[in-house]
Design a protein around this motif. Structure first.
Motif, PDB file in Angstrom:
ATOM      1  N   HIS A   7      59.169  17.072  29.196  1.00 28.91           N
ATOM      2  CA  HIS A   7      60.359  18.154  28.788  1.00 28.91           C
ATOM      3  C   HIS A   7      61.285  17.502  28.888  1.00 28.91           C
ATOM      4  CE1 HIS A   7      57.317  20.247  31.586  1.00 28.91           C
ATOM      5  NE2 HIS A   7      57.847  21.444  31.972  1.00 28.91           N
TER       6      HIS A   7
ATOM      7  N   ILE B 177      53.066  18.868  23.616  1.00 32.19           N
ATOM      8  CA  ILE B 177      53.464  19.580  25.156  1.00 32.19           C
ATOM      9  C   ILE B 177      51.772  19.462  26.042  1.00 32.19           C
ATOM     10  CG2 ILE B 177      53.541  21.431  26.138  1.00 32.19           C
ATOM     11  CD1 ILE B 177      55.666  22.138  23.473  1.00 32.19           C
ATOM     12  N   GLU B 178      52.528  19.298  27.232  1.00 28.33           N
ATOM     13  CA  GLU B 178      50.861  18.865  27.380  1.00 28.33           C
ATOM     14  C   GLU B 178      49.756  20.559  27.748  1.00 28.33           C
ATOM     15  OE1 GLU B 178      52.265  18.733  32.152  1.00 28.33           O
ATOM     16  OE2 GLU B 178      53.931  20.224  31.491  1.00 28.33           O
ATOM     17  N   HIS B 179      49.897  21.046  27.642  1.00 22.33           N
ATOM     18  CA  HIS B 179      48.740  22.211  27.839  1.00 22.33           C
ATOM     19  C   HIS B 179      48.310  21.728  26.157  1.00 22.33           C
ATOM     20  CE1 HIS B 179      50.198  22.617  31.762  1.00 22.33           C
ATOM     21  NE2 HIS B 179      51.216  23.347  31.647  1.00 22.33           N
TER      22      HIS B 179
ATOM     23  N   ASP C 261      52.324  21.555  36.951  1.00 16.17           N
ATOM     24  CA  ASP C 261      52.987  22.610  35.893  1.00 16.17           C
ATOM     25  C   ASP C 261      51.872  23.598  35.722  1.00 16.17           C
ATOM     26  OD1 ASP C 261      54.616  21.705  33.341  1.00 16.17           O
ATOM     27  OD2 ASP C 261      53.136  23.353  33.360  1.00 16.17           O
TER      28      ASP C 261
ATOM     29  N   HIS D 271      51.932  25.953  34.403  1.00 15.70           N
ATOM     30  CA  HIS D 271      51.035  26.687  33.085  1.00 15.70           C
ATOM     31  C   HIS D 271      49.794  25.856  32.815  1.00 15.70           C
ATOM     32  CE1 HIS D 271      54.730  28.862  32.097  1.00 15.70           C
ATOM     33  NE2 HIS D 271      54.318  29.215  32.110  1.00 15.70           N
TER      34      HIS D 271
ATOM     35  N   SER E  66      56.283  26.311  21.653  1.00 17.97           N
ATOM     36  CA  SER E  66      55.676  25.440  23.452  1.00 17.97           C
ATOM     37  C   SER E  66      54.320  25.771  23.557  1.00 17.97           C
ATOM     38  CB  SER E  66      56.254  26.785  24.198  1.00 17.97           C
ATOM     39  OG  SER E  66      55.540  28.000  24.095  1.00 17.97           O
ATOM     40  N   CYS E  67      54.362  25.203  24.981  1.00 16.91           N
ATOM     41  CA  CYS E  67      52.461  25.859  25.543  1.00 16.91           C
ATOM     42  C   CYS E  67      51.624  26.737  24.850  1.00 16.91           C
ATOM     43  CB  CYS E  67      52.184  25.230  26.803  1.00 16.91           C
ATOM     44  SG  CYS E  67      53.680  26.279  27.631  1.00 16.91           S
TER      45      CYS E  67
ATOM     46  N   CYS F 102      58.900  19.890  25.369  1.00 21.43           N
ATOM     47  CA  CYS F 102      59.147  21.692  26.213  1.00 21.43           C
ATOM     48  C   CYS F 102      60.579  21.609  25.938  1.00 21.43           C
ATOM     49  CB  CYS F 102      59.230  21.131  27.445  1.00 21.43           C
ATOM     50  SG  CYS F 102      57.486  20.864  27.742  1.00 21.43           S
TER      51      CYS F 102
ATOM     52  N   CYS G 274      62.135  25.422  25.565  1.00 16.20           N
ATOM     53  CA  CYS G 274      61.350  26.333  26.487  1.00 16.20           C
ATOM     54  C   CYS G 274      62.273  26.528  28.014  1.00 16.20           C
ATOM     55  CB  CYS G 274      59.982  26.093  26.749  1.00 16.20           C
ATOM     56  SG  CYS G 274      59.142  26.916  27.884  1.00 16.20           S
ATOM     57  N   LEU G 275      63.012  25.115  29.015  1.00 12.61           N
ATOM     58  CA  LEU G 275      63.403  25.454  29.599  1.00 12.61           C
ATOM     59  C   LEU G 275      64.481  25.134  29.914  1.00 12.61           C
ATOM     60  CD1 LEU G 275      62.239  22.352  31.615  1.00 12.61           C
ATOM     61  CD2 LEU G 275      61.749  22.551  29.365  1.00 12.61           C
TER      62      LEU G 275
ATOM     63  N   ASN H 155      56.638  31.540  27.454  1.00  9.62           N
ATOM     64  CA  ASN H 155      56.139  32.236  28.608  1.00  9.62           C
ATOM     65  C   ASN H 155      57.501  32.978  29.821  1.00  9.62           C
ATOM     66  OD1 ASN H 155      56.516  29.981  29.865  1.00  9.62           O
ATOM     67  ND2 ASN H 155      54.675  29.109  29.172  1.00  9.62           N
TER      68      ASN H 155
ATOM     69  N   ARG I  77      66.841  30.662  32.285  1.00  8.51           N
ATOM     70  CA  ARG I  77      65.889  30.402  31.661  1.00  8.51           C
ATOM     71  C   ARG I  77      65.635  29.372  30.360  1.00  8.51           C
ATOM     72  NH1 ARG I  77      60.931  27.985  33.226  1.00  8.51           N
ATOM     73  NH2 ARG I  77      59.320  27.180  30.952  1.00  8.51           N
TER      74      ARG I  77
HETATM   75  S1  SF4 Z   1      56.252  26.815  29.911  1.00  8.70           S
HETATM   76 FE1  SF4 Z   1      57.368  25.292  28.155  1.00  8.70          FE
HETATM   77  S2  SF4 Z   1      58.336  24.190  29.600  1.00  8.70           S
HETATM   78 FE2  SF4 Z   1      56.704  24.340  30.923  1.00  8.70          FE
HETATM   79  S3  SF4 Z   1      55.359  22.807  30.030  1.00  8.70           S
HETATM   80 FE3  SF4 Z   1      55.426  25.088  28.106  1.00  8.70          FE
HETATM   81  S4  SF4 Z   1      56.445  24.514  27.348  1.00  8.70           S
HETATM   82 FE4  SF4 Z   1      56.578  23.072  28.547  1.00  8.70          FE
END
Ligand code: SF4
Lengths: 419, 165
Positions: free
Chosen positions: A66, A102-104, A123, A125, A299-300, A360, A363-364, A382, A388
């Protein structure tokens, strides 16, 4: 009464023959995930309880994504805290900057999620891995701490909504448009506490990248999880990425669903979610004249190779509109490298976009592209909640990579078929 | 277990990004988080909130990110209870797991305004609006969740279970 896909996976992991909606169960976990925001809280809880062992060092993944590469001193301290924990516990799947993503995007790429798995992640997502036919859901840090210690979590068995997808989407229509359309239809709490299960002949026209995008946004309809029926496309992906054992679960023929929707994919138009909720959707022909200051692609939700390819196809050989800032952030190092090899990164840079390391970040509203008061962004992420991506009076319009790229050229939200 | 306090009233879909904006997530210190609780929709919340006060909101409270910082920030603001028409799933889980009492009761939400004085009995689910003289009934917690709350959160619950067996 039969069981849904989600219910079958939960039953199997709880050691039960059958579960029914509303039942509280305790189930065995195949993977417990956390990031640099949620893991420090989990580790603190873990230590506070005097715990000193994780249940399985191979079944925990920690991805600092993040605020990395560390955006400030506080973020650096948080990352250091979890890095040391990962080292002390000998966590196998800790991914440092350099191998991180990004983790996902990273977890499926590393083969850590496969069909039939039961996964929790601190998380929201985490629901992304439903694309692979896993039951995968977001939890909080305390659940993560308990999961790391015991390998178990409590669940209330969800009921489900079934989405039968039909026909082939039009050109430039992607998983993002489909899921925005669905969220617009059922609203941000339309699937609250429930599973969204996707099946039907239309699946054949959806790439894994499309499915990841759709499962990723199940939470934006309030769902506990989104899950796709496993087909050849899924199995091919699994073969390519994982050596883990997997199991395919299909719904019983008499599985009970709260609601069933038939979605004709050929009728879906490029779709945009207006501020400040993902269900505030309009088809592209109803968008009107919306001028923008920034475009975020990544992003994810939409930071995979397929997404970058689509955006590059539109931006190649063209120029970003003067005064518009375009930020591309690929999901993982591997996606970045692939894009580099294919010449996509060059296409972006030549068009006047910047390309970031996987993070991330924007995105946040964390770093690398925070919005000022009154600014507007088109983003392939998303969430378009108030504040945000930065100032509470900034605005976010959620869209597909194709719409985002087309908008980058004109400086206003634009139909990809018209550039 | 009981709670009593003044109502802070919000609408539907209050998300975790406004409960505690991501820009403050580079710390997990509850006291720090409490300073910025709700600031994007209610600038004065942190200043005005008093021990025992109650947040009352519409549908889907706590939607969005899984950040436990959101219920932590509310709890550290010394809010005694959140009442909403419905809660987003992860927020609900997190609140139980950290021991922040929350109740779903649409009638109580419709029947309460900012500044009203409420009294909540968690064992029975009875919510009294002392200002208006009305009474509402929410579902009390299921047994399993009561145990987690009684242990002051999931981690202690697990610890106690490990020690006893
Ligand atoms: S929604 Fe945004 S902040 Fe959350 S894991 Fe996905 S890329 Fe990262």
């Amino acid at each position: 009464m039969g069981m849904t896909m989600s219910q079958k996976i939960l039953a199997a992991h709880a050691g039960l023959d059958k579960v029914v909606p509303g039942q509280l169960i305790e189930a065995d976990l195949d993977l417990v995930l956390g990031n640099d925001i949620t893991t420090p809280v989990a580790v603190k809880e873990f230590k506070k309880a005097g715990l000193d062992k994780v249940f399985d060092r191979k079944k925990i993944a920690i991805v600092p994504d993040h605020f990395t590469p560390n955006k400030d001193i506080k973020a650096a301290e948080q990352c250091k805290y979890i890095r040391e924990f990962a080292r002390d516990m000998d966590i196998e799947n800790y991914f440092e900057v350099g191998e991180m993503g990004i983790e996902h995007c990273l977890i499926p790429e590393k083969g850590l999620a496969v069909p039939g798995d039961l996964i929790i992640g601190a998380d929201s997502h985490t629901c992304t891995y439903g694309a692979l036919g896993a039951f995968s859901t977001g939890v909080g840090s305390t659940d993560m701490a308990a999961g790391m210690a015991t390998g178990k979590a409590w669940f209330k068995v969800p009921s489900a909504i079934k989405f039968v997808l039909k026909n082939k989407p039009q050109e430039w229509v992607s998983g993002k448009d489909i899921i925005l359309h669905i969220i617009g239809m059922i609203s941000v709490d339309g699937a609250l506490y429930r599973s969204m299960e996707f099946m039907g002949d239309g699946l054949a026209y959806l790439t894994m990248d499309d499915r990841f995008t759709m499962a990723n946004m199940a939470i934006e309809a309030g769902a506990k999880n989104g899950i796709f029926m496993v087909d050849d496309i899924t199995l091919e992906y699994v073969k390519e990425h994982s050596s883990k054992e997997y199991k395919v679960y299909e719904p019983d023929s008499d599985a009970e669903y709260d609601e069933v929707y038939e979605i004709d994919l050929s009728k879906i138009e490029p779709t945009v979610a207006f501020p400040h909720l993902p269900d505030n959707t309009r088809t592209i022909d109803n968008v009107g004249d919306i001028e923008i200051d920034q475009v975020v692609i990544g992003s994810c939700t939409n930071g995979r190779l397929g997404d970058l390819r689509v955006a590059a196809k539109i931006l190649k050989g063209r120029k970003v509109k003067k005064g518009v800032r375009v930020i591309v952030f690929p999901g993982t190092q591997n996606i970045y490298l692939q894009a580099l090899k294919e010449g996509i990164i060059a296409d972006f840079i030549e068009a006047g976009a910047v390309v970031s390391t996987p993070t991330c970040g924007p995105c946040l509203g964390g770093h690398m592209g925070v919005l000022a008061k009154g600014e507007r962004a088109v983003s392939t992420t998303n969430r378009n909640f108030v504040g945000r991506m930065g100032h509470p009076e900034s605005e976010i319009y959620l869209a597909s990579p194709a719409v985002a790229a087309a908008s980058a050229i004109t400086g206003k939200i634009t139909d990809p078929r018209k550039v | 277990m009981k709670a009593k306090g003044r109502v802070f009233r919000y609408n539907d879909n209050v998300d975790t990004d406004v409960i505690i904006p991501a820009r403050y997530l580079n710390t997990s210190d509850p006291k720090e988080l409490a300073k910025h609780c709700m600031e994007d929709i209610d600038k004065d919340f942190a200043q005005n909130v008093k021990a025992g006060d109650i947040i009352v909101a519409g549908k889907n409270f706590g939607c969005g990110s899984s950040r436990e910082h959101a219920p932590l920030a509310i709890k550290a603001s010394s809010v005694s209870c959140v009442i909403a028409s419905t809660f987003a799933r992860i927020f609900y889980r997190n609140s139980i797991n950290i021991g922040l009492p929350i109740l779903e009761c649409d009638e109580a939400v419709q029947g309460s305004e900012a500044g009203d004085e409420l009294e909540v009995d968690f064992d029975t689910g009875i919510i009294r609006n002392l200002t208006k003289g009305t009474t509402f009934k929410a579902q009390p917690f299921p047994e399993f969740m009561k145990k987690i709350m009684a242990s002051d959160g999931l981690i202690n619950y697990i610890k106690n279970k490990n020690q006893s067996g």
